[in-house]
Design a protein around this motif. Structure first.
Motif, PDB file in Angstrom:
ATOM      1  N   GLY A 502     -72.320  62.578 -20.304  1.00  0.00           N
ATOM      2  CA  GLY A 502     -72.287  63.905 -19.697  1.00  0.00           C
ATOM      3  C   GLY A 502     -73.150  63.938 -18.447  1.00  0.00           C
ATOM      4  N   GLU A 503     -73.182  65.078 -17.790  1.00  0.00           N
ATOM      5  CA  GLU A 503     -73.952  65.197 -16.551  1.00  0.00           C
ATOM      6  C   GLU A 503     -75.438  64.921 -16.759  1.00  0.00           C
ATOM      7  OE1 GLU A 503     -72.569  65.653 -13.342  1.00  0.00           O
ATOM      8  OE2 GLU A 503     -70.973  65.033 -14.697  1.00  0.00           O
ATOM      9  N   LEU A 504     -75.905  65.097 -17.994  1.00  0.00           N
ATOM     10  CA  LEU A 504     -77.316  64.860 -18.303  1.00  0.00           C
ATOM     11  C   LEU A 504     -77.714  63.405 -18.037  1.00  0.00           C
ATOM     12  CD1 LEU A 504     -79.513  66.765 -19.413  1.00  0.00           C
ATOM     13  CD2 LEU A 504     -79.140  65.746 -21.661  1.00  0.00           C
ATOM     14  N   ALA A 505     -76.746  62.492 -18.168  1.00  0.00           N
ATOM     15  CA  ALA A 505     -77.045  61.060 -18.010  1.00  0.00           C
ATOM     16  C   ALA A 505     -77.585  60.724 -16.625  1.00  0.00           C
ATOM     17  CB  ALA A 505     -75.792  60.235 -18.291  1.00  0.00           C
ATOM     18  N   GLY A 506     -77.195  61.487 -15.613  1.00  0.00           N
ATOM     19  CA  GLY A 506     -77.658  61.206 -14.263  1.00  0.00           C
ATOM     20  C   GLY A 506     -78.705  62.172 -13.761  1.00  0.00           C
ATOM     21  N   ASP A 507     -79.234  63.002 -14.644  1.00  0.00           N
ATOM     22  CA  ASP A 507     -80.247  63.994 -14.272  1.00  0.00           C
ATOM     23  C   ASP A 507     -81.630  63.316 -14.241  1.00  0.00           C
ATOM     24  OD1 ASP A 507     -82.177  66.015 -14.209  1.00  0.00           O
ATOM     25  OD2 ASP A 507     -80.983  67.382 -15.432  1.00  0.00           O
ATOM     26  N   GLU A 509     -84.579  64.375 -14.320  1.00  0.00           N
ATOM     27  CA  GLU A 509     -85.518  64.913 -15.300  1.00  0.00           C
ATOM     28  C   GLU A 509     -85.180  64.439 -16.707  1.00  0.00           C
ATOM     29  OE1 GLU A 509     -87.088  69.268 -16.992  1.00  0.00           O
ATOM     30  OE2 GLU A 509     -85.585  69.178 -15.388  1.00  0.00           O
ATOM     31  N   ALA A 510     -83.885  64.249 -16.969  1.00  0.00           N
ATOM     32  CA  ALA A 510     -83.444  63.917 -18.324  1.00  0.00           C
ATOM     33  C   ALA A 510     -83.514  62.427 -18.638  1.00  0.00           C
ATOM     34  CB  ALA A 510     -82.009  64.402 -18.516  1.00  0.00           C
ATOM     35  N   ILE A 511     -83.380  61.575 -17.626  1.00  0.00           N
ATOM     36  CA  ILE A 511     -83.287  60.125 -17.878  1.00  0.00           C
ATOM     37  C   ILE A 511     -84.467  59.587 -18.690  1.00  0.00           C
ATOM     38  CG2 ILE A 511     -83.296  57.848 -16.758  1.00  0.00           C
ATOM     39  CD1 ILE A 511     -81.508  59.143 -14.556  1.00  0.00           C
ATOM     40  N   PRO A 512     -85.742  59.878 -18.346  1.00  0.00           N
ATOM     41  CA  PRO A 512     -86.851  59.364 -19.172  1.00  0.00           C
ATOM     42  C   PRO A 512     -86.787  59.867 -20.611  1.00  0.00           C
ATOM     43  CG  PRO A 512     -87.657  60.191 -17.064  1.00  0.00           C
ATOM     44  CD  PRO A 512     -86.242  60.631 -17.177  1.00  0.00           C
ATOM     45  N   ILE A 529     -76.186  56.598  -9.530  1.00  0.00           N
ATOM     46  CA  ILE A 529     -76.614  55.342 -10.142  1.00  0.00           C
ATOM     47  C   ILE A 529     -77.877  54.750  -9.504  1.00  0.00           C
ATOM     48  CG2 ILE A 529     -75.939  52.920 -10.500  1.00  0.00           C
ATOM     49  CD1 ILE A 529     -73.106  53.983 -11.111  1.00  0.00           C
ATOM     50  N   PRO A 530     -77.973  54.642  -8.182  1.00  0.00           N
ATOM     51  CA  PRO A 530     -79.182  54.024  -7.601  1.00  0.00           C
ATOM     52  C   PRO A 530     -80.471  54.727  -8.007  1.00  0.00           C
ATOM     53  CG  PRO A 530     -77.452  54.157  -5.956  1.00  0.00           C
ATOM     54  CD  PRO A 530     -76.979  54.945  -7.136  1.00  0.00           C
ATOM     55  N   GLU A 531     -80.481  56.043  -7.965  1.00  0.00           N
ATOM     56  CA  GLU A 531     -81.678  56.797  -8.344  1.00  0.00           C
ATOM     57  C   GLU A 531     -81.964  56.633  -9.830  1.00  0.00           C
ATOM     58  OE1 GLU A 531     -84.943  59.574  -8.159  1.00  0.00           O
ATOM     59  OE2 GLU A 531     -83.999  58.150  -6.778  1.00  0.00           O
ATOM     60  N   ALA A 532     -80.916  56.626 -10.648  1.00  0.00           N
ATOM     61  CA  ALA A 532     -81.094  56.470 -12.098  1.00  0.00           C
ATOM     62  C   ALA A 532     -81.762  55.133 -12.420  1.00  0.00           C
ATOM     63  CB  ALA A 532     -79.752  56.577 -12.810  1.00  0.00           C
ATOM     64  N   ILE A 536     -85.366  54.416 -14.343  1.00  0.00           N
ATOM     65  CA  ILE A 536     -85.468  53.578 -15.548  1.00  0.00           C
ATOM     66  C   ILE A 536     -86.551  52.514 -15.375  1.00  0.00           C
ATOM     67  CG2 ILE A 536     -84.254  51.823 -16.920  1.00  0.00           C
ATOM     68  CD1 ILE A 536     -81.667  53.514 -16.318  1.00  0.00           C
ATOM     69  N   ARG A 537     -86.607  51.911 -14.198  1.00  0.00           N
ATOM     70  CA  ARG A 537     -87.613  50.858 -13.951  1.00  0.00           C
ATOM     71  C   ARG A 537     -89.041  51.411 -13.942  1.00  0.00           C
ATOM     72  NH1 ARG A 537     -83.604  49.360  -9.621  1.00  0.00           N
ATOM     73  NH2 ARG A 537     -82.300  47.732 -10.574  1.00  0.00           N
TER      74      ARG A 537
END
Length: 539
Positions: A502-507, A509-512, A529-532, A536-537
């Motif tokens: 869902g859209e949350l996957a690329g948010d 604030e939500a990724i961590p 994707i690049p920002e995500a 993650i790193r």
């Protein structure tokens, strides 16, 4: 200069020119007038010629690539030349009715006559006449018809809303942004804008009173700002800001081709959500490690008949080959709710979001389902293809869907058509019952993919496309996070995996939060994707 404010749904800054896209019906009254009949006939003749030219152009454009669809427009030309229709129009003109009403009434008589025939084919063709009528009335009244498939350069589309069929035919080369009056963070406009990688602002009040065709616009999809006919100072400010953002994005894209590991060493797969072959290049450019969600419904839109098995097979095969060896998760047809297909003749429902849609429709229309499954299975011989069923509520639906899948596999074996015998099958977890029952459902699948858009909608009983309810789009609140955690844990207990598409996957604030909840894969609009991966790193 006017400054408008809306809901930011796709980041970025664009400077361009307004293309107002109105799909409102032409209003016609039944008044009579004193305009001479001959004068009305001259206006009608010019409008007919213009309408024929438009239809002829569409016919010629489609003739080489889609001859079957082109035949429809050839038939439209014959309708406009039908002497019976002309006689009906003349009858109303002789009674002194205004020209638009005469044309509309004649067409409606013509349509009614076709609908009364026993032939189902002719009844369907009767619906085509409404399109011809709309074009003819627009040409009589000189009301422009905007075609989203052929936009001028530097276009910023201004619309009440954009439907899936609008987006399927969009000219992606010339569009720089979207501004809509309706919609929220998970509307189709938002999803498309992020897929294409252009800014979008939705839920802008008094949009059509403030913006007109050709107005110069600045759109800031990060903060929700729209500037109409901006000052030179404002243009300079946003031009510089746009350059800065583009430099940042360039640096991110260079790292995006590498896998993303947390500081603790856990790899999170980052995949792309795509809707058509148009999205593939963008996804690969942005560093997608496969496709976490292939929205196959876009193959069924903007046409008069379902795509054939061969058409679907070719589309799935190309994506599988382009991403090989990375996984391509193909979601079976998800139609219903806010995604309607007229030629399927679905029954009208009081609440389509809770009706016969997605897997429910496929299990009801099994021939349609089998055709798609055959195409997916055939494509699995050319790459790492997975199947995903949408809108699963109970285990019985998985069992029934897998039964159909096994029947299709058996047919292919008999025909000696190759496919991946060990193809993985998963489900979308987007209904609360599926999340709450994940410990049981996991025994029937190979993976889960959480659709946070619908999951949030169903938990809060709020239409996710309604901007007045945007305050209830709260995907990071406790009820949603508890269900995500419950689903992740259930899959891990059985050695399986869970993604979020869902859209949350690329948010950002939500990724961590999602990573800390144990999610294994995140699938998002390619531009995110690049920002995500950067985020993650840093975890």
């Amino acid at each position: 200069m006017k400054h408008l404010k809306g809901i930011p749904v796709s980041k970025g800054i664009s400077l361009g020119f307004a293309v107002v896209y109105l799909k409102r019906k032409i209003e016609v009254n039944n008044s009579k007038d004193s305009v001479p009949i001959e004068e009305k006939k001259k206006i009608l003749e010019k409008a007919l010629e213009k309408t024929k030219e438009e239809i002829q152009l569409t016919y010629e454009n489609l003739k080489k690539s889609n001859p079957k669809e082109a035949e429809i427009f050839e038939a439209h030309l014959l309708v406009l030349e039908d002497p019976t229709l002309q006689e009906k129009i003349n009858k109303y003109l002789e009674s002194q009715y205004n020209l638009p009403y005469a044309v509309k009434s004649a067409f409606e008589e013509f349509i009614e006559a076709l609908q009364n025939l026993q032939s189902e084919y002719m009844k369907e063709r009767a619906q085509d006449l409404y399109d011809i009528l709309d074009s003819l009335l627009r040409n009589i009244l000189n009301v422009p018809k905007v075609d989203l498939s052929n936009l001028p350069p530097q276009s910023i589309v201004v619309a009440e809303d954009l439907t899936p069929s609008d987006t399927a035919s969009l000219d992606r080369k010339n569009v720089l942004g979207f501004i809509t009056e309706r919609g929220g963070p998970t509307s189709h406009t938002a999803i498309l804008a992020e897929a294409v990688g252009i800014p979008a602002v939705v839920g802008v009040e008094e949009l059509f009173e403030s913006i007109h065709d050709g107005d110069e616009l600045i759109i800031d999809g990060t903060n929700g700002d729209v500037f109409v006919n901006p000052t030179e100072e404002t243009k300079k400010q946003y031009t510089n800001l746009k350059k800065e953002k583009e430099e940042e994005e360039k640096l991110l894209k260079e790292k995006a081709k590498e896998f993303a590991y947390t500081k603790g060493g856990k790899r999170i797969e980052v995949a792309a959500n795509i809707g058509s072959l148009k999205d593939v290049d963008k996804a690969l450019e942005m560093g997608a490690e496969g496709v976490g969600l292939y929205r196959t419904e876009f193959l069924f839109l903007d046409r008069d008949t379902p795509p054939t098995e061969e058409e679907q097979f070719e589309a799935y095969k190309i994506v599988a080959e382009r991403f090989k060896p990375h996984p391509v998760i193909i979601r079976t047809l998800d139609i219903g709710g806010d995604k309607q297909i007229p030629y399927l003749n679905l029954e009208k429902e009081l609440n389509p979001f809770l009706g016969v849609r997605a897997i429910r429709l496929c299990l009801k229309e099994k021939d349609l389902f089998k055709t798609q499954l055959r195409a997916i299975l055939r494509a699995s011989a050319f790459g790492n293809v997975l199947i995903m069923y949408p809108m699963i509520a109970i285990k019985d639906e998985i069992i029934e869907a897998n039964k159909v899948l096994n029947e299709v596999k058996e047919d292919l074996r008999r025909e000696n058509i190759p496919f991946n015998e060990n193809i993985k099958v998963g489900i979308m977890v987007e209904i609360p019952s599926a999340a709450l029952n994940a410990e049981e459902l996991v025994d029937y699948v190979d993976f889960f993919s959480i659709g946070t858009n619908d999951l949030t909608q169903y938990i809060y009983a709020s239409d996710r496309t309604n901007e007045n309810l945007s305050y209830l789009y709260r995907p990071l609140d406790s009820p949603i996070l508890k269900l995500i955690k419950f689903t992740v844990d259930a899959s891990h207990m059985k050695g399986k995996w869970t993604g979020v598409c869902g859209e949350l996957a690329g948010d950002p604030e939500a990724i961590p939060i999602l990573v800390n909840l144990g999610v294994d894969e995140l699938s998002m609009s390619p531009s995110k994707i690049p920002e995500a991966k950067r985020i993650i790193r840093s975890i």
